[in-house]
Design a protein around this motif. Structure first.
Motif, PDB file in Angstrom:
ATOM      1  N   HIS A  91      -7.206 -10.223  -6.400  1.00 36.12           N
ATOM      2  CA  HIS A  91      -6.394  -8.999  -6.321  1.00 36.12           C
ATOM      3  C   HIS A  91      -5.164  -9.119  -7.218  1.00 36.12           C
ATOM      4  O   HIS A  91      -4.832  -8.210  -7.980  1.00 36.12           O
ATOM      5  CB  HIS A  91      -5.997  -8.781  -4.851  1.00 36.12           C
ATOM      6  CG  HIS A  91      -5.029  -7.665  -4.616  1.00 36.12           C
ATOM      7  ND1 HIS A  91      -5.221  -6.386  -5.078  1.00 36.12           N
ATOM      8  CD2 HIS A  91      -3.837  -7.630  -3.932  1.00 36.12           C
ATOM      9  CE1 HIS A  91      -4.202  -5.612  -4.694  1.00 36.12           C
ATOM     10  NE2 HIS A  91      -3.350  -6.351  -4.014  1.00 36.12           N
ATOM     11  N   CYS A 135      -4.247  -6.718 -10.468  1.00 37.73           N
ATOM     12  CA  CYS A 135      -3.057  -5.858 -10.542  1.00 37.73           C
ATOM     13  C   CYS A 135      -2.136  -6.205 -11.704  1.00 37.73           C
ATOM     14  O   CYS A 135      -1.448  -5.342 -12.233  1.00 37.73           O
ATOM     15  CB  CYS A 135      -2.284  -5.920  -9.231  1.00 37.73           C
ATOM     16  SG  CYS A 135      -3.197  -5.228  -7.840  1.00 37.73           S
ATOM     17  N   GLY A 153      -2.573  -2.826 -14.139  1.00 34.55           N
ATOM     18  CA  GLY A 153      -2.516  -2.220 -12.806  1.00 34.55           C
ATOM     19  C   GLY A 153      -3.717  -2.526 -11.925  1.00 34.55           C
ATOM     20  O   GLY A 153      -4.710  -3.108 -12.365  1.00 34.55           O
ATOM     21  N   CYS A 154      -3.601  -2.117 -10.647  1.00 34.99           N
ATOM     22  CA  CYS A 154      -4.665  -2.375  -9.652  1.00 34.99           C
ATOM     23  C   CYS A 154      -5.782  -1.352  -9.836  1.00 34.99           C
ATOM     24  O   CYS A 154      -5.834  -0.334  -9.141  1.00 34.99           O
ATOM     25  CB  CYS A 154      -4.105  -2.271  -8.232  1.00 34.99           C
ATOM     26  SG  CYS A 154      -2.607  -3.225  -7.941  1.00 34.99           S
ATOM     27  N   THR A 211      -8.017  -4.484  -2.762  1.00 32.67           N
ATOM     28  CA  THR A 211      -6.681  -4.482  -2.141  1.00 32.67           C
ATOM     29  C   THR A 211      -6.795  -4.729  -0.632  1.00 32.67           C
ATOM     30  O   THR A 211      -6.031  -5.513  -0.060  1.00 32.67           O
ATOM     31  CB  THR A 211      -5.976  -3.133  -2.409  1.00 32.67           C
ATOM     32  OG1 THR A 211      -6.005  -2.867  -3.817  1.00 32.67           O
ATOM     33  CG2 THR A 211      -4.532  -3.162  -1.943  1.00 32.67           C
ATOM     34  N   ARG A 213      -6.712   4.623  -4.629  1.00 34.15           N
ATOM     35  CA  ARG A 213      -6.770   4.097  -5.998  1.00 34.15           C
ATOM     36  C   ARG A 213      -8.125   4.452  -6.609  1.00 34.15           C
ATOM     37  O   ARG A 213      -9.132   4.458  -5.917  1.00 34.15           O
ATOM     38  CB  ARG A 213      -6.650   2.559  -5.990  1.00 34.15           C
ATOM     39  CG  ARG A 213      -5.339   2.022  -5.520  1.00 34.15           C
ATOM     40  CD  ARG A 213      -5.396   0.499  -5.257  1.00 34.15           C
ATOM     41  NE  ARG A 213      -4.212   0.093  -4.512  1.00 34.15           N
ATOM     42  CZ  ARG A 213      -4.053   0.292  -3.213  1.00 34.15           C
ATOM     43  NH1 ARG A 213      -5.004   0.875  -2.508  1.00 34.15           N
ATOM     44  NH2 ARG A 213      -2.936  -0.080  -2.615  1.00 34.15           N
ATOM     45  N   VAL A 262      -1.434   2.175 -10.420  1.00 31.77           N
ATOM     46  CA  VAL A 262      -2.691   2.689  -9.853  1.00 31.77           C
ATOM     47  C   VAL A 262      -3.096   4.011 -10.506  1.00 31.77           C
ATOM     48  O   VAL A 262      -2.255   4.796 -10.935  1.00 31.77           O
ATOM     49  CB  VAL A 262      -2.608   2.864  -8.311  1.00 31.77           C
ATOM     50  CG1 VAL A 262      -2.423   1.531  -7.629  1.00 31.77           C
ATOM     51  CG2 VAL A 262      -1.509   3.818  -7.908  1.00 31.77           C
TER      52      VAL A 262
END
Length: 287
Positions: free
Chosen positions: A25, A29, A33-34, A87, A108, A271
């Motif tokens: 994770h 990110c 970004g995630c 996440t 997301r 996101v």
């Protein structure tokens, strides 16, 4: 519940998977970004992040995310993104290991591309000075407190010998061990990681006392100069971060609270929402 059960089932088979999912994770990110980009396989259009230097033969847990995704697709097709699954899985992994629980907002969307180059440039390395690591966090909207709190993720999991071997044998080109390293840790790590290339991929626990338990022992280790990675031990060498390390070493509840708050910030980096990106059918490829 599907994510929780999927992580729980994987954890029963392999306790180390908790640290792996948390790291996956984090590595997602920190690169654009995630957006689930770390999960994408290479295509003829782009080189993905799986084979970037910080990830190659190192990040794991893809199969766990894939299994959870296929269970979710059967129950509610094209409704939960791989980025959301990752996440949630990180939160469940921490909670299963005895760590804090925090709310995860969903929605997301998954990215349409990945970048090996960005992963090589943006992911912090255990060999970097604290100032560089802090800058990489700042580029993602994370401050010094987040650096110290999120470093506490190293309370669980393992590191490969090559990530700390120079501390054991040739610290900063001196031909000698890192003088700040506790002597009993030094001799035990030299046993685990002999000074030959063949030992580079051997594993050593980041916190040898409670390797699978999410607690504040990581910070107690740093105070006693028994942090494994150079980048971790460096947190004690800077007065601003050393104060936080001391606080967390004495107050597990403060650490849990701050770690949870920093994880919420981490999970909201860059996101994609609304019509941006997509919800992938399979996490390893775009639709």
């Amino acid at each position: 519940m599907i994510v929780r059960f999927g992580v729980w089932a994987a954890f029963q088979k392999d306790t180390r998977i908790a640290a792996s999912l948390l790291r996956l994770h984090f590595h997602d990110c920190f690169v654009n970004g995630c957006d689930g980009s770390v999960l994408l396989d290479d295509t003829k259009h782009f080189k993905g992040e799986k084979n970037a230097l910080p990830n190659r033969n190192s990040v794991r847990g893809f199969d766990v995310i894939d299994n959870i995704k296929s269970d979710i697709e059967r129950a509610c097709p094209l409704s939960v993104s791989c980025a959301d699954i990752l996440t949630l899985a990180a939160r469940e992994a921490v909670y299963l290991s005895g760590g804090p629980y925090w709310p995860v907002s969903l929605g997301r969307r998954d990215g349409l591309t990945a970048s090996q180059k960005a992963a090589n440039e943006h992911l912090p390395s255990p060999f970097e000075p604290l100032q560089n690591i802090t800058s990489k966090f700042a580029a993602n909207g994370l401050d010094l407190k987040d650096v110290v709190a999120l470093s506490g993720a190293h309370t669980i999991g393992y590191a490969q010998c090559f990530t700390f071997k120079r501390r054991l044998y040739n610290f900063k080109g001196s031909g000698k061990p890192d003088p700040t390293l506790d002597s009993s840790l030094l001799s035990s790590m030299q046993n685990t990681c002999p000074n030959v290339d063949g030992s580079n991929s051997k594993l050593a626990p980041l916190d040898s006392q409670t390797t699978y338990r999410f607690d504040n022992l990581y910070y107690k280790n740093l105070v006693q100069n028994t942090g494994l990675l150079e980048s971790d031990q460096a947190l004690v060498g800077d007065p601003k971060t050393a104060d936080m390390v001391n606080s967390y070493s004495m107050d597990p509840f403060l650490f849990s609270k701050d770690f949870a708050a920093s994880m919420i910030k981490l999970g909201n980096i860059g996101v994609l929402t609304g019509q941006d990106g997509e919800i992938r059918k399979k996490c390893g490829s775009v639709n």
